[in-house]
Motif scaffolding. Structure first.
Motif, mmCIF file in Angstrom:
data_model
loop_
_atom_site.group_PDB
_atom_site.id
_atom_site.type_symbol
_atom_site.label_atom_id
_atom_site.label_comp_id
_atom_site.label_asym_id
_atom_site.label_seq_id
_atom_site.Cartn_x
_atom_site.Cartn_y
_atom_site.Cartn_z
ATOM 1 N N ASN A 203 0.817 -1.218 0.000
ATOM 2 C CA ASN A 203 0.000 0.000 0.000
ATOM 3 C C ASN A 203 0.850 1.266 0.000
ATOM 4 O O ASN A 203 0.517 2.261 -0.621
ATOM 5 C CB ASN A 203 -0.935 0.015 1.211
ATOM 6 C CG ASN A 203 -2.077 -0.973 1.062
ATOM 7 O OD1 ASN A 203 -2.425 -1.373 -0.043
ATOM 8 N ND2 ASN A 203 -2.660 -1.379 2.180
ATOM 9 N N SER A 204 1.969 1.217 0.741
ATOM 10 C CA SER A 204 2.845 2.385 0.830
ATOM 11 C C SER A 204 4.216 1.935 1.320
ATOM 12 O O SER A 204 4.382 0.812 1.803
ATOM 13 C CB SER A 204 2.275 3.458 1.769
ATOM 14 O OG SER A 204 2.157 2.954 3.093
ATOM 15 N N THR A 206 7.704 3.425 3.553
ATOM 16 C CA THR A 206 8.310 4.470 4.369
ATOM 17 C C THR A 206 9.747 4.082 4.682
ATOM 18 O O THR A 206 10.145 2.922 4.513
ATOM 19 C CB THR A 206 7.538 4.678 5.687
ATOM 20 O OG1 THR A 206 7.478 3.424 6.398
ATOM 21 C CG2 THR A 206 6.133 5.176 5.426
ATOM 22 N N ILE A 214 10.447 0.261 5.008
ATOM 23 C CA ILE A 214 9.307 -0.393 5.636
ATOM 24 C C ILE A 214 8.172 -0.453 4.623
ATOM 25 O O ILE A 214 7.742 0.581 4.097
ATOM 26 C CB ILE A 214 8.833 0.363 6.889
ATOM 27 C CG1 ILE A 214 10.010 0.600 7.847
ATOM 28 C CG2 ILE A 214 7.714 -0.400 7.572
ATOM 29 C CD1 ILE A 214 10.629 -0.658 8.402
ATOM 30 N N ASN A 216 4.298 -1.216 3.922
ATOM 31 C CA ASN A 216 2.995 -1.315 4.581
ATOM 32 C C ASN A 216 2.091 -2.168 3.698
ATOM 33 O O ASN A 216 1.661 -1.733 2.628
ATOM 34 C CB ASN A 216 2.405 0.080 4.804
ATOM 35 C CG ASN A 216 3.300 0.928 5.694
ATOM 36 O OD1 ASN A 216 3.584 0.557 6.820
ATOM 37 N ND2 ASN A 216 3.752 2.067 5.182
ATOM 38 N N GLY A 221 0.239 -5.348 7.508
ATOM 39 C CA GLY A 221 0.804 -4.231 8.244
ATOM 40 C C GLY A 221 2.223 -3.931 7.822
ATOM 41 O O GLY A 221 2.644 -4.244 6.699
ATOM 42 N N ALA A 222 2.998 -3.320 8.731
ATOM 43 C CA ALA A 222 4.362 -2.880 8.418
ATOM 44 C C ALA A 222 5.330 -4.060 8.475
ATOM 45 O O ALA A 222 5.378 -4.797 9.460
ATOM 46 C CB ALA A 222 4.793 -1.794 9.390
#
Length: 232
Positions: A203-204, A206, A214, A216, A221-222
């Protein structure tokens, strides 16, 4: 106020130095050549009755070299982080496989996964639960060789090691949502739960404080990028 010739020369020299520095302000940094020029000027204009000790010049040069080295390191690190961020951005929207027992099924999509078997088995079984914990399907896979067994599930049918399983899947396909996979195998005379790896959409992305990427992941989750088993 009396202005001596010596002070006039000093002011002129200082203005000359300032002018040279101003021409380099656009770069916002002091290069090695400019630093040496300043040092030579400083030596030429020092008080001959109280000259600076050589150790002071050496200390200045060492300090400059240290600062210059740190600036180069910061520049390299920033470049590295920028490249990592650029590469990571291309992962958004893609699917990756990580160790997890949950994943998200999207409409018209599939959940891909794998398990590792230490020994061959004749009793591999998959149980799939929805978000509420209700059992959706129990799939008797049966035989599976030692090593990696891969599967693909579309909410109704399942493909194992490249072959579509011939079993009674039921009339209704599972709807889009989050699902948990529980996979067991009969080995060494007992039934053992297997560690499962499942696909998930990114999804994204970071960048953590330690510089690690990281991801997501939908339904998971992460997850750190180095935990990814496969980029699909």
């Amino acid at each position: 106020m009396t202005v001596s010739a010596a002070s006039t020369n000093s002011v002129t020299d200082n203005l000359s130095i300032t002018k040279k520095q101003d021409t380099k302000k656009n770069t916002n940094e002091l290069g090695q050549a400019a630093f040496l020029e300043l040092m030579i000027t400083q030596m030429n204009n020092q008080n001959p009755l109280s000259p600076q000790d050589n150790s002071e010049f050496v200390a200045q040069l060492a300090q400059f070299s240290s600062v210059e080295g740190l600036e180069r390191l910061n520049t390299s690190f920033n470049s590295f982080m920028s490249n990592n961020a650029l590469q990571a951005s291309s992962l958004v929207g893609r699917s990756v496989t990580v160790e997890s027992d949950t994943s998200t099924l999207v409409t018209g999509g599939i959940v891909a996964g794998s398990v590792d078997l230490d020994y061959p088995t004749t009793d591999l079984k998959m149980s799939i639960y929805d978000e509420t914990g209700s059992l959706v399907q129990t799939i008797p896979v049966g035989q599976a060789p030692a090593g990696e067994t891969v599967f693909r599930w579309d909410g109704q049918n399942i493909e194992v090691n490249g072959e579509l399983l011939d079993w009674e899947a039921g009339e209704n396909a599972a709807t889009a949502g989050e699902y948990r996979f529980e996979i067991t195998a009969g080995q060494n005379g007992k039934t053992e739960a297997l560690n499962t790896s499942l696909s998930a959409n990114v999804n994204s992305v970071t960048i953590g404080e330690n510089g690690k990427l990281i991801l997501n992941l939908a339904g998971i989750g992460a997850v750190e990028a180095d935990k990814v088993k496969q980029f699909n």
